[in-house]
Design a protein around this motif. Structure first.
Motif, PDB file in Angstrom:
ATOM      1  N   MET A 147       0.838  -1.192   0.000  1.00 58.06           N
ATOM      2  CA  MET A 147       0.000   0.000   0.000  1.00 58.06           C
ATOM      3  C   MET A 147       0.879   1.250   0.000  1.00 58.06           C
ATOM      4  SD  MET A 147      -2.522   1.414   2.973  1.00 58.06           S
ATOM      5  CE  MET A 147      -2.996  -0.248   3.413  1.00 58.06           C
ATOM      6  N   LEU A 148       0.830   1.996  -1.089  1.00 61.81           N
ATOM      7  CA  LEU A 148       1.645   3.194  -1.191  1.00 61.81           C
ATOM      8  C   LEU A 148       1.009   4.350  -0.428  1.00 61.81           C
ATOM      9  CD1 LEU A 148       2.685   3.206  -4.956  1.00 61.81           C
ATOM     10  CD2 LEU A 148       4.144   2.729  -2.983  1.00 61.81           C
ATOM     11  N   ARG A 149       1.867   5.172   0.119  1.00 57.53           N
ATOM     12  CA  ARG A 149       1.374   6.393   0.760  1.00 57.53           C
ATOM     13  C   ARG A 149       0.859   7.341  -0.321  1.00 57.53           C
ATOM     14  NH1 ARG A 149       4.991  10.233   4.611  1.00 57.53           N
ATOM     15  NH2 ARG A 149       3.317  11.538   5.433  1.00 57.53           N
ATOM     16  N   PRO A 150      -0.314   7.946  -0.128  1.00 56.17           N
ATOM     17  CA  PRO A 150      -0.838   8.846  -1.166  1.00 56.17           C
ATOM     18  C   PRO A 150       0.022  10.090  -1.319  1.00 56.17           C
ATOM     19  CG  PRO A 150      -2.207   8.923   0.804  1.00 56.17           C
ATOM     20  CD  PRO A 150      -1.235   7.812   1.007  1.00 56.17           C
ATOM     21  N   GLN A 151       0.040  10.616  -2.545  1.00 50.90           N
ATOM     22  CA  GLN A 151       0.819  11.816  -2.823  1.00 50.90           C
ATOM     23  C   GLN A 151       0.224  12.551  -4.002  1.00 50.90           C
ATOM     24  OE1 GLN A 151       4.381  10.452  -5.836  1.00 50.90           O
ATOM     25  NE2 GLN A 151       4.734  10.021  -3.668  1.00 50.90           N
ATOM     26  N   ASN A 152       0.512  13.840  -4.062  1.00 52.62           N
ATOM     27  CA  ASN A 152       0.235  14.605  -5.270  1.00 52.62           C
ATOM     28  C   ASN A 152       1.342  14.339  -6.282  1.00 52.62           C
ATOM     29  OD1 ASN A 152      -2.200  16.209  -4.878  1.00 52.62           O
ATOM     30  ND2 ASN A 152      -1.091  17.220  -3.225  1.00 52.62           N
ATOM     31  N   SER A 153       0.966  14.055  -7.504  1.00 57.03           N
ATOM     32  CA  SER A 153       1.937  13.845  -8.570  1.00 57.03           C
ATOM     33  C   SER A 153       1.297  14.357  -9.863  1.00 57.03           C
ATOM     34  CB  SER A 153       2.301  12.356  -8.678  1.00 57.03           C
ATOM     35  OG  SER A 153       1.338  11.638  -9.425  1.00 57.03           O
ATOM     36  N   PRO A 154       1.997  14.290 -10.994  1.00 59.86           N
ATOM     37  CA  PRO A 154       1.362  14.717 -12.247  1.00 59.86           C
ATOM     38  C   PRO A 154       0.111  13.926 -12.591  1.00 59.86           C
ATOM     39  CG  PRO A 154       3.739  14.617 -12.522  1.00 59.86           C
ATOM     40  CD  PRO A 154       3.440  14.034 -11.178  1.00 59.86           C
ATOM     41  N   THR A 155      -0.073  12.753 -11.965  1.00 60.58           N
ATOM     42  CA  THR A 155      -1.227  11.910 -12.300  1.00 60.58           C
ATOM     43  C   THR A 155      -2.116  11.612 -11.094  1.00 60.58           C
ATOM     44  OG1 THR A 155       0.095   9.920 -11.926  1.00 60.58           O
ATOM     45  CG2 THR A 155       0.025  10.808 -14.176  1.00 60.58           C
ATOM     46  N   ARG A 156      -1.785  12.149  -9.936  1.00 60.92           N
ATOM     47  CA  ARG A 156      -2.514  11.837  -8.705  1.00 60.92           C
ATOM     48  C   ARG A 156      -2.845  13.118  -7.948  1.00 60.92           C
ATOM     49  NH1 ARG A 156      -0.670   6.526  -6.039  1.00 60.92           N
ATOM     50  NH2 ARG A 156      -0.104   5.216  -7.825  1.00 60.92           N
ATOM     51  N   GLU A 157      -3.945  13.076  -7.220  1.00 63.64           N
ATOM     52  CA  GLU A 157      -4.307  14.194  -6.353  1.00 63.64           C
ATOM     53  C   GLU A 157      -4.799  13.641  -5.020  1.00 63.64           C
ATOM     54  OE1 GLU A 157      -7.214  16.617  -8.295  1.00 63.64           O
ATOM     55  OE2 GLU A 157      -5.791  17.386  -9.784  1.00 63.64           O
ATOM     56  N   LEU A 158      -4.651  14.459  -3.976  1.00 59.81           N
ATOM     57  CA  LEU A 158      -5.172  14.035  -2.686  1.00 59.81           C
ATOM     58  C   LEU A 158      -5.785  15.207  -1.944  1.00 59.81           C
ATOM     59  CD1 LEU A 158      -2.333  13.380  -0.065  1.00 59.81           C
ATOM     60  CD2 LEU A 158      -1.916  14.569  -2.205  1.00 59.81           C
ATOM     61  N   VAL A 159      -6.765  14.880  -1.106  1.00 55.87           N
ATOM     62  CA  VAL A 159      -7.480  15.860  -0.288  1.00 55.87           C
ATOM     63  C   VAL A 159      -7.326  15.423   1.161  1.00 55.87           C
ATOM     64  CG1 VAL A 159      -9.713  16.883   0.265  1.00 55.87           C
ATOM     65  CG2 VAL A 159      -9.140  16.341  -2.124  1.00 55.87           C
ATOM     66  N   ASN A 160      -6.826  16.328   1.992  1.00 56.66           N
ATOM     67  CA  ASN A 160      -6.676  16.037   3.406  1.00 56.66           C
ATOM     68  C   ASN A 160      -8.011  16.261   4.109  1.00 56.66           C
ATOM     69  OD1 ASN A 160      -6.011  17.231   6.336  1.00 56.66           O
ATOM     70  ND2 ASN A 160      -4.462  15.745   5.765  1.00 56.66           N
ATOM     71  N   LEU A 161      -8.438  15.274   4.904  1.00 59.67           N
ATOM     72  CA  LEU A 161      -9.729  15.334   5.575  1.00 59.67           C
ATOM     73  C   LEU A 161      -9.603  15.630   7.063  1.00 59.67           C
ATOM     74  CD1 LEU A 161     -11.526  12.310   3.853  1.00 59.67           C
ATOM     75  CD2 LEU A 161     -11.505  14.724   3.183  1.00 59.67           C
ATOM     76  N   ASP A 162      -8.469  16.199   7.479  1.00 55.20           N
ATOM     77  CA  ASP A 162      -8.298  16.569   8.877  1.00 55.20           C
ATOM     78  C   ASP A 162      -9.208  17.742   9.234  1.00 55.20           C
ATOM     79  OD1 ASP A 162      -6.386  14.634   8.846  1.00 55.20           O
ATOM     80  OD2 ASP A 162      -4.676  15.985   9.038  1.00 55.20           O
ATOM     81  N   GLY A 163      -9.480  17.875  10.509  1.00 57.91           N
ATOM     82  CA  GLY A 163     -10.347  18.949  10.991  1.00 57.91           C
ATOM     83  C   GLY A 163     -11.292  18.429  12.049  1.00 57.91           C
ATOM     84  N   LEU A 164     -12.433  19.081  12.203  1.00 56.45           N
ATOM     85  CA  LEU A 164     -13.416  18.669  13.196  1.00 56.45           C
ATOM     86  C   LEU A 164     -14.441  17.725  12.576  1.00 56.45           C
ATOM     87  CD1 LEU A 164     -14.046  22.009  15.132  1.00 56.45           C
ATOM     88  CD2 LEU A 164     -12.639  20.068  15.818  1.00 56.45           C
ATOM     89  N   TRP A 165     -14.651  16.609  13.217  1.00 58.27           N
ATOM     90  CA  TRP A 165     -15.625  15.607  12.785  1.00 58.27           C
ATOM     91  C   TRP A 165     -16.705  15.473  13.862  1.00 58.27           C
ATOM     92  CZ3 TRP A 165     -14.366  11.068   9.279  1.00 58.27           C
ATOM     93  CH2 TRP A 165     -13.249  11.337   8.462  1.00 58.27           C
ATOM     94  N   ARG A 166     -17.928  15.127  13.451  1.00 56.08           N
ATOM     95  CA  ARG A 166     -18.936  14.745  14.435  1.00 56.08           C
ATOM     96  C   ARG A 166     -18.449  13.507  15.176  1.00 56.08           C
ATOM     97  NH1 ARG A 166     -22.022  16.347  10.002  1.00 56.08           N
ATOM     98  NH2 ARG A 166     -22.158  14.228   9.158  1.00 56.08           N
TER      99      ARG A 166
END
Length: 587
Positions: free
Chosen positions: A1-20
Motif C-alpha cells: 500500500m503506497l502512501r498517497p501523494q500529489n503527482s502529475p497523475t494523482r491528487e489528494l485531499v486532506n480530511l483533517d479537521g473537526l468531525w462529528r
C-alpha cells in the motif's frame, strides 16, 4: 500500500479537521446509516480521551464514531477514488454512506478502501469511521477487560503508557489512474563507490523508472518493473548528513505516461559484524532516546509543530537516533528522519507480552505468558501481521536501520522460543537487509534468556539504581557492568541500552543522592555512561525517556511517567545538559 501523494497523475485531499463524534452508547443502532446524532465534535488527528474533559469519554472502552461530509473533486472523473486512514487505534471500520468499505485491526498502521463505485466526482458522501480501543489477549498490544460491580467496562493492559485512542493520524481522500503504480520497493547497496539501487514496481502495465539527484538531474534510468540502477560516485545517506535521491516510477501505455509515483531513496548499507553495527561500512554508536507520541490534550495525535520541536531538542542534546517505542510512529516522523539523517530503530506494538509485569512493575502473576492459556497461536498471528504491516509501510526509509519486533517479553519463560522463532524468521524473510532485534527485560538475564541468540543485536532495558539497587549507585554500577560483560561473553553480539533512567520531578533538588531529584537523575546517567565506556560490546545508549508521558492510573505514577529528560511540555531537566555535554561536548 503506497502512501498517497500529489503527482502529475494523482491528487489528494486532506480530511483533517473537526468531525462529528459520539460514543457507541450514545450513537444509536447502526450509526453509519444516517447523520450521527451528537453535539460533540472531535479533532482529527488527535486522541479523543483528553479533549472533552469528561471521564465517561476518557475511560470509555469500546467503539466510538467519527463522521463528516466529503466532496469528491469534480475533476476526478475516470479516476479511482480511495479513502485512506493513517491509523485507527486499535480497530477501524469505514463506511461510505451506509456501505462498509474497510475493516482493519492494528492501531498504528494504515489501511484504505477503493470507493470509486460508491461516489461521484463533484458529489458529496457521508464518511463514517468507527474506532474500537479495546485490547484483548489476541491484539497487539494485548490487554484484558473487566466489568465493575456497577456494570462499567474497564480496560487492563501490561504496558506503561496510556491507552490513547481514536483517529490520531490523518485521513485522506485521493485519486489514482485506472492503471497505476500499486507498490514500490527499493533496496540500496554499494559496489565500491558506485551506488546500487535495486527496485521493484508493482503495476498493471509497462513501467519505466528514473533516479534523480537532489537537484533533479537524472543519474540513472531503466525500463521494466524490476531491475538495478547504478550511480557512479554516489552520494550516501549518512547519519547526520542525509542525502536523498528520488525514484520516479512511471506506468506507460501507448507511449504516454498514465501514472507517476515518486519514492525518496537513500543509498546506504547496514550490517552487523561481530559486536559492531556498521552503516556504510563504518561503526555506528547510537546516542538518543526512547520516545512516545504523547502530548497534553492531543494524546497520541500527530502534531507537526511538536514533531519538529522534538527533533530540534534531540539535535540540541546531540542525539543521533531514537527507537519508536512502543509502536510504529506516524510516517511523517520517519520522513523527517530520512531528510535529516536521524537513525531509527523501528518497533512493532508488541509490548506487554509478559504476565509477570504490568506498567513496568512486578504483578506477582504466576500464569504462563505463552501458550493457549496466555498468548498463543492467535496472538502470534496478530503479531506476525503487525510485523508484515510495519515492514510493508517502512521498508523504503533509509533512516530505519533495525526492526525491533517486541519490547520486554517474557523471554525467560518456557514457550518464548516457540513463540518468537517463527516471527524472527518472518522478519528476515520480509527484509533480509536490516538487522532484527528485541528489547530485553531485566528478568531475562544472559543466563536465563531463551531467545537472544535468534537476533542480530540485543537491546537491553535496565534500571539499576532505580527499580534494582534503588538509590545505591555504587552497587548499581557494579551490577550493571557485571551483567553487560555476561551478555558480551555469552553471545558476542552488539548491545544497545535502549532504556535506562530514573523518575524525576522537575525542580526538585538535593545535596544528597535523593530519589526523584534532578541531581539523582544526572548522577544515575553518569553512572551508566562510565560503564558503557568500559564494555566494548555496547554500541549505543538511548535514555528512557525523551519526555515525561501519560500512563494508566496507578499509585506509583503521579500524572504519568516522569523519567523524561524533558518535561511533558518539553522543558529541559538538568539531565538534558548532562547528555548535551556527553554527546556534543558542549555545556
Amino acid at each position: 500500500m503506497l502512501r498517497p501523494q500529489n503527482s502529475p497523475t494523482r491528487e489528494l485531499v486532506n480530511l483533517d479537521g473537526l468531525w462529528r463524534f459520539a460514543l457507541d452508547d450514545d450513537a444509536g443502532p447502526e450509526p453509519w446509516t444516517g447523520v450521527l446524532r451528537t453535539d460533540l465534535e472531535a479533532p482529527v488527528p488527535a486522541s479523543y480521551n483528553d479533549v472533552f474533559a469528561d471521564d465517561a469519554i476518557r475511560d470509555h472502552v469500546g467503539w466510538v464514531w467519527y463522521q463528516r461530509t466529503v466532496r469528491v473533486p469534480r475533476g476526478w472523473a475516470g479516476e479511482r477514488v480511495r479513502v485512506r486512514i493513517d491509523a485507527a487505534t486499535h480497530e477501524g471500520r469505514v463506511y461510505v454512506d451506509g456501505s462498509l468499505v474497510a475493516e482493519h485491526v492494528g492501531g498504528y498502521t494504515p489501511f484504505e478502501a477503493d470507493v470509486t463505485d460508491l461516489v461521484e466526482p463533484g458529489g458529496e458522501f457521508r464518511l463514517t469511521i468507527g474506532v474500537n480501543n479495546e485490547l484483548t489477549p489476541t491484539t497487539i498490544p494485548p490487554g484484558f477487560t473487566t466489568t465493575t460491580d456497577d456494570g462499567r467496562r474497564k480496560q487492563l493492559y501490561r504496558h506503561d503508557f496510556y491507552n490513547y485512542a481514536g483517529l490520531a493520524r490523518s485521513v485522506w481522500l485521493y485519486s489514482v489512474p485506472a492503471v497505476s503504480v500499486e507498490d514500490v520497493t527499493v533496496v540500496s547497496g554499494l559496489d565500491g563507490t558506485t551506488g546500487v539501487v535495486e527496485y521493484e514496481v508493482a503495476a498493471g502495465a509497462a513501467v519505466r523508472v528514473r533516479l534523480l539527484d537532489a537537484e533533479g538531474a537524472t543519474v540513472a534510468e531503466r525500463e521494466g518493473a524490476s531491475g538495478e540502477l547504478r550511480v557512479p560516485d554516489a552520494r550516501l545517506w549518512r547519519p547526520g548528513a542525509a542525502y536523498l535521491y528520488e525514484l520516479v516510477a512511471e506506468v506507460v501505455e501507448d507511449g504516454a505516461v498514465v501514472d507517476s509515483y515518486s519514492q525518496p531513496v537513500g543509498i546506504r548499507t547496514v550490517e552487523v559484524r561481530g559486536t559492531e553495527l556498521l552503516i556504510n561500512g563504518e561503526p555506528f554508536y547510537f546516542k538518543g532516546f526512547g520516545k512516545h507520541e504523547d502530548t497534553a490534550v492531543r494524546g497520541k495525535g500527530h502534531d507537526p509543530a511538536y514533531m519538529v520541536h522534538d527533533f530540534r531538542l534531540m539535535d540540541w542534546c546531540g542525539a543521533n537516533s531514537f527507537r519508536t517505542s512502543h509502536y510504529p510512529y506516524a510516517e511523517e516522523v520517519l520522513d523527517y528522519a530520512d531528510r535529516h539523517g536521524i537513525v531509527v530503530i523501528d518497533e512493532t506494538a508488541a509490548v506487554g507480552l509478559n504476565l509477570a509485569i504490568g506498567g513496568g512493575m512486578r504483578t506477582g502473576a504466576v500464569e504462563r505468558t505463552f501458550g493457549e492459556d496466555g498468548f498463543g497461536k492467535a496472538t502470534r498471528e496478530a503479531h506476525a501481521q503487525a510485523i508484515r504491516e510495519l515492514i510493508q509501510r517502512d521498508k523504503n526509509h533509509p533512516s530505519v536501520v533495525m526492526w525491533c519486533i517486541t519490547n520486554e517479553p517474557a523471554s525467560f519463560e518456557d514457550g518464548a522460543r516457540d513463540y518468537f522463532a517463527p516471527l524472527v524468521d518472518l522478519t528476515r524473510e520480509l527484509d533480509a537487509t536490516r538487522p532484527v532485534t528485541y528489547a530485553n527485560l531485566v528478568f531475562a538475564t544472559f543466563e536465563t534468556d531463551t531467545i537472544a541468540d535468534l537476533f542480530d543485536v540485543i537491546c537491553l532495558n535496565r534500571y539499576y539504581g532505580w527499580y534494582n539497587d534503588t538509590g545505591d549507585l555504587a552497587s548499581a554500577e557494579a551490577h550493571l557492568e557485571a551483567e553487560l560483560r555476561g551478555w558480551e561473553a555469552r553471545f558476542g553480539k552488539p548491545l544497545v541500552m535502549t532504556e535506562y533512567g530514573a523518575d524525576t520531578l522537575a525542580g526538585l533538588h538535593s545535596v544528597n543522592a535523593q530519589l526523584w531529584t534532578e541531581d539523582f537523575q544526572t548522577a544515575l546517567l553518569e553512572t551508566y555512561h562510565r560503564v558503557f565506556d568500559r564494555v566494548p560490546a555496547v554500541i549505543g545508549e538511548q535514555v528512557w525517556n525523551f519526555a515525561d508521558f501519560q500512563t494508566m492510573a496507578g499509585v506509583f505514577r503521579v500524572d504519568g511517567n516522569k523519567k523524561g529528560v524533558f518535561t511533558r511540555d518539553r522543558r529541559p531537566k538538568a539531565a538534558a545538559r548532562v547528555l548535551r555535554k556527553r554527546w556534543r561536548g558542549q555545556d
